[in-house]
Design a protein around this motif. Structure first.
Motif, PDB file in Angstrom:
ATOM      1  N   GLY A 112       7.641   3.856   5.005  1.00 18.60           N
ATOM      2  CA  GLY A 112       9.011   3.381   4.783  1.00 18.60           C
ATOM      3  C   GLY A 112       9.921   4.528   4.382  1.00 18.60           C
ATOM      4  N   LEU A 113       9.396   5.390   3.516  1.00 15.61           N
ATOM      5  CA  LEU A 113      10.208   6.501   3.024  1.00 15.61           C
ATOM      6  C   LEU A 113      10.633   7.441   4.163  1.00 15.61           C
ATOM      7  N   GLU A 114       9.736   7.585   5.148  1.00 15.26           N
ATOM      8  CA  GLU A 114      10.072   8.466   6.285  1.00 15.26           C
ATOM      9  C   GLU A 114      11.374   8.015   6.947  1.00 15.26           C
ATOM     10  N   ILE A 115      11.452   6.695   7.240  1.00 13.92           N
ATOM     11  CA  ILE A 115      12.645   6.218   7.957  1.00 13.92           C
ATOM     12  C   ILE A 115      13.862   6.197   7.029  1.00 13.92           C
ATOM     13  N   LEU A 116      13.621   5.941   5.749  1.00 15.15           N
ATOM     14  CA  LEU A 116      14.752   5.932   4.808  1.00 15.15           C
ATOM     15  C   LEU A 116      15.369   7.337   4.752  1.00 15.15           C
ATOM     16  N   LYS A 117      14.486   8.333   4.737  1.00 16.10           N
ATOM     17  CA  LYS A 117      14.970   9.722   4.702  1.00 16.10           C
ATOM     18  C   LYS A 117      15.702  10.051   5.993  1.00 16.10           C
ATOM     19  N   SER A 159       8.371 -11.345  -2.864  1.00 16.08           N
ATOM     20  CA  SER A 159       9.080 -10.209  -2.263  1.00 16.08           C
ATOM     21  C   SER A 159       9.759  -9.355  -3.332  1.00 16.08           C
ATOM     22  N   ASN A 160      10.255 -10.001  -4.395  1.00 13.00           N
ATOM     23  CA  ASN A 160      10.871  -9.224  -5.465  1.00 13.00           C
ATOM     24  C   ASN A 160       9.816  -8.489  -6.293  1.00 13.00           C
ATOM     25  N   THR A 161       8.605  -9.064  -6.348  1.00 13.60           N
ATOM     26  CA  THR A 161       7.488  -8.332  -6.966  1.00 13.60           C
ATOM     27  C   THR A 161       7.274  -7.043  -6.168  1.00 13.60           C
ATOM     28  N   ASN A 162       7.266  -7.178  -4.842  1.00 18.87           N
ATOM     29  CA  ASN A 162       7.110  -5.989  -3.989  1.00 18.87           C
ATOM     30  C   ASN A 162       8.248  -5.000  -4.221  1.00 18.87           C
ATOM     31  N   ALA A 163       9.469  -5.533  -4.414  1.00 20.25           N
ATOM     32  CA  ALA A 163      10.626  -4.651  -4.648  1.00 20.25           C
ATOM     33  C   ALA A 163      10.385  -3.837  -5.921  1.00 20.25           C
ATOM     34  N   ALA A 164       9.843  -4.488  -6.953  1.00 22.56           N
ATOM     35  CA  ALA A 164       9.597  -3.787  -8.218  1.00 22.56           C
ATOM     36  C   ALA A 164       8.533  -2.707  -8.033  1.00 22.56           C
ATOM     37  N   VAL A 165       7.489  -3.041  -7.271  1.00 23.76           N
ATOM     38  CA  VAL A 165       6.401  -2.072  -7.051  1.00 23.76           C
ATOM     39  C   VAL A 165       6.930  -0.869  -6.259  1.00 23.76           C
ATOM     40  N   LEU A 166       7.767  -1.162  -5.268  1.00 23.63           N
ATOM     41  CA  LEU A 166       8.342  -0.097  -4.441  1.00 23.63           C
ATOM     42  C   LEU A 166       9.284   0.782  -5.275  1.00 23.63           C
ATOM     43  N   ALA A 167      10.093   0.141  -6.110  1.00 25.29           N
ATOM     44  CA  ALA A 167      11.026   0.890  -6.968  1.00 25.29           C
ATOM     45  C   ALA A 167      10.239   1.843  -7.867  1.00 25.29           C
ATOM     46  N   GLU A 168       9.151   1.324  -8.431  1.00 26.29           N
ATOM     47  CA  GLU A 168       8.332   2.135  -9.336  1.00 26.29           C
ATOM     48  C   GLU A 168       7.725   3.315  -8.574  1.00 26.29           C
ATOM     49  N   TYR A 169       7.223   3.028  -7.379  1.00 25.34           N
ATOM     50  CA  TYR A 169       6.576   4.087  -6.599  1.00 25.34           C
ATOM     51  C   TYR A 169       7.582   5.186  -6.250  1.00 25.34           C
ATOM     52  N   THR A 177       0.828  -1.206   0.000  1.00 24.43           N
ATOM     53  CA  THR A 177       0.000   0.000   0.000  1.00 24.43           C
ATOM     54  C   THR A 177       0.867   1.262   0.000  1.00 24.43           C
ATOM     55  N   LYS A 178       0.263   2.327  -0.491  1.00 20.48           N
ATOM     56  CA  LYS A 178       0.921   3.622  -0.544  1.00 20.48           C
ATOM     57  C   LYS A 178       1.328   4.054   0.879  1.00 20.48           C
ATOM     58  N   GLU A 179       0.446   3.761   1.848  1.00 16.47           N
ATOM     59  CA  GLU A 179       0.727   4.148   3.249  1.00 16.47           C
ATOM     60  C   GLU A 179       2.017   3.468   3.712  1.00 16.47           C
ATOM     61  N   GLN A 180       2.159   2.170   3.374  1.00 15.38           N
ATOM     62  CA  GLN A 180       3.377   1.443   3.787  1.00 15.38           C
ATOM     63  C   GLN A 180       4.607   2.059   3.108  1.00 15.38           C
TER      64      GLN A 180
END
Ligand code: FBP
Length: 549
Positions: free
Chosen positions: A154-159, A174-184, A147-150
């Motif tokens: 995540g971005l908050e802590i990465l920053k 999990s790699n599908t999730n990695a691709a979705v996250l990369a795209e986002y 989800t966008k919320e997740q």
């Protein structure tokens, strides 16, 4: 912490890197890529990361000066031997880019990113885990990042930690999730690269450019050792049939590899069962015939290997599971409020007539398992279905029927085993120790190359590790659309056993001999020190697939 003698000796092992990665590297772009199927739908869902080129690393004559980077790492899904070495390789890789680079591990899987639970992985921590099995350095989990919320959380802590790249070590989901996250992140111009690493003992995350997932080598060697031991016991006592279920989720790669290594009397391959449109009773009859043929020669013992995903591949069951998945997704709340004793009837009443009949015919335990919670990625938890017991009970019944018909006159005593968890945290074999270290180190090179949405790829794996070929492949290239939780989703296509592939063909050409004659092979335990032909052999699957022997 007290260490065994082997642990101490193993800590000193220095994994061998592909020669290309030992000096300065440059990324060379190949052709633009397309997804394996459903190109239009995937392109639309991944507008910024679709169609990227394959990458290959080559030696660079000019050393490049790197900048310090902060990197995050996540272990996702089931444990697989070598995960610690991926992290060690990544750590050494980013330190090589710049000695002030820092590595942060998000704890207990992707949930750690969302919940901001992390730890810094310093060199003293890393050194404790070199060449060890397990994922306990930071733990793992199966939280699905979707989800966008997740992603924003995540971005908050990465920053906050100034992390500019995240490495997700996981299987197909999990790699599908990695691709979705990369795209986002790319889509919102967040300065975080996302890189995946191919992990899973199941061996089903592979293609031309990812030759195998890490952990498959060690896990199958551990299972083969134990199967070999059982076979020797069985050939000594000559009184039991051992029904051995093997992990591997949907695909039968683990069962097939163990069969190639140990030559059991029977090994069921789910993909073949589906291809031949077999019923459960057909599978049972096939095993019973072999039991009877061996009994006729006075051999009332044997071994049967069963892939854990078998049930899902029996065509009638597959249809039933597909309808159940949709039903349970659509009526999740209603179903949750039904008393346990009434759930079976509720399901029967809500299924189509054909599937309701199949459901009703199943032993209650199996039927119940099919209606229980899916894992967070929507998979039936096949490891919890006791197929080995189900099959042996049905074989017993069938043999009694054959006895009445005069077609069987033996003794049948069955023992049951399930091997899965025993192999997932074993100390990585030399192959996995080297492969994982190279995958992690290579991930650091991909980060340094500035790319996102790529999976770390190390190829040419049947050659000595110094000749391995490092690079990266866009994750979208491995994707297609599949039905999950009742709707179509982009996911990495699972690599199932190919019936026209060399490993299966080899097995099929020998299984009749193994069925009747006792041709057991006893592989023995994994060896870490000694001659290369004993210590450094890749799996038979990899050898047959890539060099034909
Ligand atoms: P992944 O690598 O895909 O996460 O799965 C590995 C696996 O060992 C499967 O073979 C098995 O079906 C599943 O994990 C068991 O899951 P759990 O660890 O949650 O019991």
């Amino acid at each position: 912490m007290k260490k065994s003698a082997l642990q101490k000796a193993r800590a000193a092992y220095q994994p061998k890197l592909p020669i290309v990665l030992t000096g300065a590297v440059k990324a060379v772009e190949g052709n633009p890529t397309e997804s394996v199927a459903d190109q239009e739908a995937i392109r639309e869902l991944f507008p910024t990361t679709y169609g990227l080129p394959e990458l290959k690393f080559e030696k660079n004559t000019v050393p490049t000066a790197g900048k310090p980077i902060n990197v995050g790492v996540i272990l996702s899904g089931g444990q697989a031997p070598g995960g610690h070495n991926v992290i060690c390789g990544l750590f050494d890789g980013i330190k090589k880019i710049h000695k002030e680079s820092r590595l942060f591990g998000f704890v207990m899987g992707p949930g750690g990113l969302v919940d901001h639970k992390y730890m810094e992985l310093t060199s003293s921590i890393i050194d404790e885990y070199r060449n060890t099995g397990g994922f306990d350095i930071i733990g793992s989990g199966r939280t699905k990042l979707e989800t966008k919320e997740q992603f924003d959380k995540g971005l908050e802590i990465l920053k906050e930690l100034n992390i500019s790249a995240l490495v997700i070590i996981g299987g197909d989901d999990s790699n599908t999730n990695a691709a979705v996250l990369a795209e986002y992140y790319k889509g919102i111009a967040a300065p975080v690269q996302v890189i995946g690493c191919p992990k899973t003992i199941d061996g089903d995350l592979k293609n031309d450019l990812i030759e195998t997932s890490f952990g498959f080598d060690t896990a199958t060697k551990v299972y083969s050792e134990v199967i070999g031991n059982i076979q020797r016991d069985c050939n000594s006592a000559k009184k039991y049939w051992h029904f051995i279920k093997l992990m591997g989720r949907s695909a039968s790669h683990i069962a097939l590899e163990c069969a190639l290594q140990t030559q059991p009397n029977v090994c069921i391959i789910s993909e073949e069962v589906e291809d031949k449109n077999m019923t459960l009773q057909d599978v049972v009859n096939q095993i019973a015939d072999i039991v009877a043929r061996r009994a006729a020669q006075g051999n009332n013992f044997g071994t049967v290997l069963i892939p854990e995903g078998l049930i899902e591949f029996i065509p009638a069951m597959k249809k039933l599971i597909a309808e159940l998945n949709d039903l349970l997704a659509a009526k999740a709340d209603e179903f949750a409020n039904i008393a346990e004793k009434d759930q079976r009837q509720y399901i029967i009443d809500n299924l189509s007539k054909e599937n309701a009949e199949v459901y009703e015919s199943l032993p209650h335990g199996v039927a119940r398992q099919l209606s229980l919670d899916r894992d967070p990625h929507g998979n039936v938890q096949v490891s919890l279905i006791e197929t080995e017991k189900l099959l042996s009970e049905m074989v017993h019944k069938r043999l009694e029927q054959m006895r009445k018909e005069g077609a069987y006159n033996g003794k049948f005593s069955a023992l049951h085993h399930f091997f899965g968890y025993e192999g997932r945290c074993a100390d990585p074999s030399n192959f996995d120790a080297d492969y994982c270290y190279a995958l992690g180190f290579n991930a650091a090179c991909l980060i340094n190359a500035g790319v996102t949405g790529y999976m770390s790829s190390v190829r040419n794996l049947t050659k000595p590790s110094v000749q391995w070929v490092p690079g990266g492949i866009p994750i979208t290239m491995m994707m297609n659309m599949e039905r999950r939780h009742g709707s179509m989703k982009p996911v990495i296509q699972k690599a199932l056993v190919r019936l026209d592939g060399a490993p299966f063909q080899k097995f099929a050409s020998q299984r009749d001999d193994w069925a009747v004659n006792t041709s057991y092979v006893y592989p023995g335990p994994i060896q870490y020190f000694g001659p290369a032909e004993v210590c450094d052999q890749p799996t038979m699957t990899l050898r047959y697939e890539h060099i034909g022997k």
